[in-house]
Write a protein that holds these residues in place. Structure first.
Motif, PDB file in Angstrom:
ATOM      1  N   MET A 279       0.830  -1.202   0.000  1.00 48.95           N
ATOM      2  CA  MET A 279       0.000   0.000   0.000  1.00 48.95           C
ATOM      3  C   MET A 279       0.864   1.252   0.000  1.00 48.95           C
ATOM      4  N   GLU A 280       1.810   1.297   0.901  1.00 49.51           N
ATOM      5  CA  GLU A 280       2.805   2.360   0.959  1.00 49.51           C
ATOM      6  C   GLU A 280       4.158   1.704   1.210  1.00 49.51           C
ATOM      7  N   LEU A 281       5.162   2.500   1.477  1.00 51.55           N
ATOM      8  CA  LEU A 281       6.506   1.955   1.642  1.00 51.55           C
ATOM      9  C   LEU A 281       6.565   0.887   2.727  1.00 51.55           C
ATOM     10  N   ASP A 282       5.869   1.120   3.843  1.00 54.30           N
ATOM     11  CA  ASP A 282       5.939   0.175   4.952  1.00 54.30           C
ATOM     12  C   ASP A 282       4.558  -0.314   5.385  1.00 54.30           C
ATOM     13  N   GLN A 283       3.576  -0.263   4.449  1.00 52.06           N
ATOM     14  CA  GLN A 283       2.225  -0.718   4.770  1.00 52.06           C
ATOM     15  C   GLN A 283       1.674  -1.614   3.659  1.00 52.06           C
ATOM     16  N   TYR A 284       0.696  -2.442   4.028  1.00 52.45           N
ATOM     17  CA  TYR A 284       0.065  -3.365   3.094  1.00 52.45           C
ATOM     18  C   TYR A 284      -1.450  -3.309   3.262  1.00 52.45           C
ATOM     19  N   TRP A 285      -2.136  -3.817   2.238  1.00 45.04           N
ATOM     20  CA  TRP A 285      -3.575  -4.061   2.369  1.00 45.04           C
ATOM     21  C   TRP A 285      -3.852  -5.514   2.013  1.00 45.04           C
ATOM     22  N   LEU A 286      -4.885  -6.063   2.622  1.00 46.71           N
ATOM     23  CA  LEU A 286      -5.239  -7.470   2.449  1.00 46.71           C
ATOM     24  C   LEU A 286      -6.688  -7.566   2.015  1.00 46.71           C
ATOM     25  N   GLY A 287      -6.930  -8.330   0.939  1.00 48.62           N
ATOM     26  CA  GLY A 287      -8.289  -8.634   0.512  1.00 48.62           C
ATOM     27  C   GLY A 287      -8.598 -10.104   0.727  1.00 48.62           C
ATOM     28  N   LEU A 288      -9.754 -10.398   1.308  1.00 52.49           N
ATOM     29  CA  LEU A 288     -10.167 -11.787   1.563  1.00 52.49           C
ATOM     30  C   LEU A 288     -11.517 -12.049   0.906  1.00 52.49           C
ATOM     31  N   TYR A 289     -11.620 -13.206   0.274  1.00 54.93           N
ATOM     32  CA  TYR A 289     -12.801 -13.559  -0.519  1.00 54.93           C
ATOM     33  C   TYR A 289     -13.191 -15.009  -0.240  1.00 54.93           C
ATOM     34  N   TRP A 290     -14.474 -15.237   0.064  1.00 54.35           N
ATOM     35  CA  TRP A 290     -15.019 -16.590   0.235  1.00 54.35           C
ATOM     36  C   TRP A 290     -15.915 -16.864  -0.969  1.00 54.35           C
ATOM     37  N   ARG A 291     -15.660 -17.933  -1.703  1.00 53.50           N
ATOM     38  CA  ARG A 291     -16.431 -18.154  -2.931  1.00 53.50           C
ATOM     39  C   ARG A 291     -17.914 -18.384  -2.652  1.00 53.50           C
ATOM     40  N   ASN A 292     -18.280 -18.904  -1.495  1.00 50.91           N
ATOM     41  CA  ASN A 292     -19.695 -19.149  -1.221  1.00 50.91           C
ATOM     42  C   ASN A 292     -20.340 -18.024  -0.407  1.00 50.91           C
ATOM     43  N   ASN A 293     -19.603 -16.977  -0.098  1.00 50.12           N
ATOM     44  CA  ASN A 293     -20.108 -15.823   0.648  1.00 50.12           C
ATOM     45  C   ASN A 293     -20.673 -16.217   2.013  1.00 50.12           C
ATOM     46  N   ARG A 294     -20.147 -17.256   2.619  1.00 52.49           N
ATOM     47  CA  ARG A 294     -20.561 -17.644   3.971  1.00 52.49           C
ATOM     48  C   ARG A 294     -19.356 -17.439   4.886  1.00 52.49           C
ATOM     49  N   TYR A 295     -19.307 -16.311   5.552  1.00 52.04           N
ATOM     50  CA  TYR A 295     -18.152 -15.937   6.370  1.00 52.04           C
ATOM     51  C   TYR A 295     -18.336 -16.440   7.797  1.00 52.04           C
ATOM     52  N   ASP A 296     -17.411 -17.283   8.204  1.00 45.93           N
ATOM     53  CA  ASP A 296     -17.463 -17.911   9.520  1.00 45.93           C
ATOM     54  C   ASP A 296     -17.278 -16.864  10.615  1.00 45.93           C
ATOM     55  N   LEU A 297     -18.215 -16.823  11.557  1.00 45.04           N
ATOM     56  CA  LEU A 297     -18.179 -15.790  12.590  1.00 45.04           C
ATOM     57  C   LEU A 297     -16.973 -15.930  13.503  1.00 45.04           C
ATOM     58  N   GLN A 298     -16.570 -17.159  13.793  1.00 40.96           N
ATOM     59  CA  GLN A 298     -15.416 -17.343  14.672  1.00 40.96           C
ATOM     60  C   GLN A 298     -14.147 -16.811  14.013  1.00 40.96           C
ATOM     61  N   PHE A 299     -14.010 -17.075  12.712  1.00 38.29           N
ATOM     62  CA  PHE A 299     -12.849 -16.527  12.006  1.00 38.29           C
ATOM     63  C   PHE A 299     -12.880 -15.002  12.034  1.00 38.29           C
ATOM     64  N   LEU A 300     -14.033 -14.417  11.743  1.00 40.98           N
ATOM     65  CA  LEU A 300     -14.139 -12.955  11.735  1.00 40.98           C
ATOM     66  C   LEU A 300     -13.828 -12.375  13.105  1.00 40.98           C
ATOM     67  N   LYS A 301     -14.277 -13.051  14.167  1.00 40.86           N
ATOM     68  CA  LYS A 301     -14.010 -12.554  15.519  1.00 40.86           C
ATOM     69  C   LYS A 301     -12.504 -12.606  15.810  1.00 40.86           C
ATOM     70  N   ASP A 302     -11.863 -13.732  15.438  1.00 40.51           N
ATOM     71  CA  ASP A 302     -10.415 -13.832  15.638  1.00 40.51           C
ATOM     72  C   ASP A 302      -9.676 -12.773  14.820  1.00 40.51           C
ATOM     73  N   PHE A 303     -10.168 -12.524  13.616  1.00 42.67           N
ATOM     74  CA  PHE A 303      -9.526 -11.537  12.755  1.00 42.67           C
ATOM     75  C   PHE A 303      -9.664 -10.132  13.355  1.00 42.67           C
ATOM     76  N   CYS A 304     -10.829  -9.841  13.917  1.00 41.96           N
ATOM     77  CA  CYS A 304     -11.008  -8.550  14.598  1.00 41.96           C
ATOM     78  C   CYS A 304     -10.015  -8.414  15.746  1.00 41.96           C
ATOM     79  N   GLY A 305      -9.786  -9.506  16.462  1.00 39.28           N
ATOM     80  CA  GLY A 305      -8.819  -9.476  17.550  1.00 39.28           C
ATOM     81  C   GLY A 305      -7.419  -9.167  17.048  1.00 39.28           C
ATOM     82  N   PHE A 306      -7.051  -9.772  15.906  1.00 36.41           N
ATOM     83  CA  PHE A 306      -5.741  -9.470  15.312  1.00 36.41           C
ATOM     84  C   PHE A 306      -5.649  -7.985  14.964  1.00 36.41           C
ATOM     85  N   CYS A 307      -6.693  -7.442  14.351  1.00 35.90           N
ATOM     86  CA  CYS A 307      -6.683  -6.028  13.961  1.00 35.90           C
ATOM     87  C   CYS A 307      -6.545  -5.122  15.192  1.00 35.90           C
ATOM     88  N   LEU A 308      -7.266  -5.438  16.253  1.00 32.56           N
ATOM     89  CA  LEU A 308      -7.185  -4.625  17.462  1.00 32.56           C
ATOM     90  C   LEU A 308      -5.789  -4.684  18.067  1.00 32.56           C
TER      91      LEU A 308
END
Length: 479
Positions: A217-246
């Motif tokens: 994204m920039e010299l020392d930053q990145y962006w991440l895109g995530l895609y699920w082919r069936n559009n069913r996003y697992d809530l536990q994964f999303l919760k863990d991912f939110c924890g990583f972001c925090l």
């Protein structure tokens, strides 16, 4: 969209890890294990009647939970800011300031977008605010329910008037029949800091971007895109991912209209930990664009299976679809798509609904394969499923043949062999009667004028009366 789904409106498709984690906690408390993403950058989940009242009463982060279709999420291209090409003055913070100003739930669809990106559609709303080249000023494209034609507002809108303009249009749009009358009403109602339009909006053609994986994204930053082919996003994964972001000071998570999500501002030092996080959970971050550039109705198994069938044929034939997008629709005649190519499933005539018959499909595409032209071209009608792969592969080749050729090019037209014809269209289901083709199903010979049809003639799809057909012009692609 499945009408039995609740929606959580995330203004502009933007949420924080804390807000999303709170939402997930609510959904888990209701017994859910997954969530869908919607084309208007919202969250969708099945209706759970026993928990409906509790879901609507719990919200620590001003989250709007909607169990009906009256209210609409605001769409924005904030998700594209700083990672794809952008208008020079339009920063991510500008979107956030404008979105924060919205203090009401819109009933009209509102889009706030940058014309220099392709990930978020410009014209899929009723009020489409599109950034101009003048700092902090926007074109306003209006597609108001009940109007005969969409149109542009006659002046540019100031960034900090967007909410006031939107709110007042909500109040008065039923009194106006076109943009002139709406402009007159608003001028008498509110005082705004408008500017004259110096030139018409230009929307240069851009190839559809690849929006998955870890990208700089920039010299020392990145962006991440995530895609699920069936559009069913697992809530536990999303919760863990939110924890990583925090834990890693990542402030925003963005939903895309293509039912994926993007996280921006990942620091370089956080990248190894994030890659371990994704790898340990077996997350694929390199899907083929053959399957990522599709827009499907939410929670529609039939559309999903049709997409898999078509993608498999593309793959087996080594067909490239780079920059091209596809949509599947059950709404024949709907005119709010934002994919380059549309596959419409025709409704079975009511007279045969008790029998098993193979469905037929229409194939359409936008002029120059660019949804921003707002001009549909009919390519094929009433074709069988087995014919679709060949038609779409042929369209893909035609797309690449014209790619990069401008309207002004004297050597070759943008779309060869187009012509405008007069047809008669059913107001109920949008089925077309073409006098040159007749209607074989109803025993009408080719060349039969519409006026010579018997008064007992009915639409072959929905069985509406002859009087429900309206004379209209259509751009036809010769095959």
């Amino acid at each position: 969209m499945n009408d039995d789904l609740h929606r959580i409106l995330l203004k502009g498709g933007v949420t924080s890890p804390g807000e999303l984690k709170d939402i997930i906690t609510m959904l888990e408390a209701a017994g859910l294990r997954e969530v869908y993403f919607g084309s208007r950058q919202d969250l969708l989940f099945p209706l759970v009647k026993k928990d409906e009242a509790s879901l609507e009463s719990i919200s620590k982060y001003n989250t709007d939970i909607i169990g009906e279709r009256n209210y609409q999420n605001i769409v924005s291209s904030y998700v594209s800011a700083d990672i794809f090409e952008m208008t020079y003055w339009l920063k991510g913070s500008t979107y956030l300031y404008i979105l924060e100003e919205f203090d009401y739930l819109p009933k009209l669809k509102i889009n706030i977008t940058d014309p220099k990106q392709r990930l978020v559609p410009l014209f899929s709303g009723n009020l489409n605010f599109i950034a101009s080249e003048q700092d902090d000023y926007w074109y306003l494209h209006l597609n108001i329910p009940g109007w005969k034609e969409p149109d542009f507002y006659p002046v540019l809108i100031y960034s900090w008037d967007i909410v006031r303009i939107s709110k007042n249009i909500e109040k008065v749009h039923k009194e106006a029949h076109d943009v002139t009358s709406l402009f007159d009403i608003l001028n008498k109602t509110i005082d705004t800091n408008n500017k004259n339009i110096q030139k018409k909006l230009e929307t240069p053609y851009l190839t559809f971007p690849y929006y998955e994986g870890m990208n700089r994204m920039e010299l020392d930053q990145y962006w991440l895109g995530l895609y699920w082919r069936n559009n069913r996003y697992d809530l536990q994964f999303l919760k863990d991912f939110c924890g990583f972001c925090l834990d890693n000071s990542i402030g925003k998570i963005c939903i895309t209209p293509w039912k994926s999500f993007i996280v921006k501002g990942i620091k370089q030092k956080s990248r190894p930990e994030l890659e371990r996080f994704i790898g340990q959970r077996g997350i694929n971050v390199r899907h083929s664009q053959l399957e990522m550039n599709w827009h499907l109705p939410v929670d529609d198994h039939e559309a999903f299976e049709l997409k898999k069938f078509l993608v498999r044929n593309f793959d087996e034939n080594d067909i490239s679809t780079y920059g091209l997008t596809f949509g599947i629709s059950h709404d024949v005649g709907k005119r709010s798509h934002f994919a380059s190519v549309i596959i419409e499933k025709n409704q079975s005539p009511s007279i045969v609904q008790n029998f098993q018959i193979r469905p037929t499909y229409n194939v359409l595409h936008f002029k120059a394969f660019d949804p921003n032209t707002l001009t549909y071209v009919s390519y094929a009608q009433d074709v069988d499923k087995v014919e679709l792969p060949g038609l779409l592969m042929e369209l893909s080749k035609k797309y690449f043949k014209q790619l990069g050729i401008t309207q002004e090019s004297p050597k070759e037209k943008l779309i060869p062999q187009e012509e405008e014809i007069t047809v008669f269209q059913c107001n109920s289901c949008m089925t077309v009667y073409d006098e040159s083709l007749g209607d074989e199903r109803n025993g009408i010979l080719a060349g039969t004028l519409f006026e010579n049809l018997p008064e007992s003639y009915v639409c072959p799809v929905c069985e509406s009366a002859k009087s429900s057909f309206q004379k209209t012009a259509m751009t036809l692609k010769k095959v």
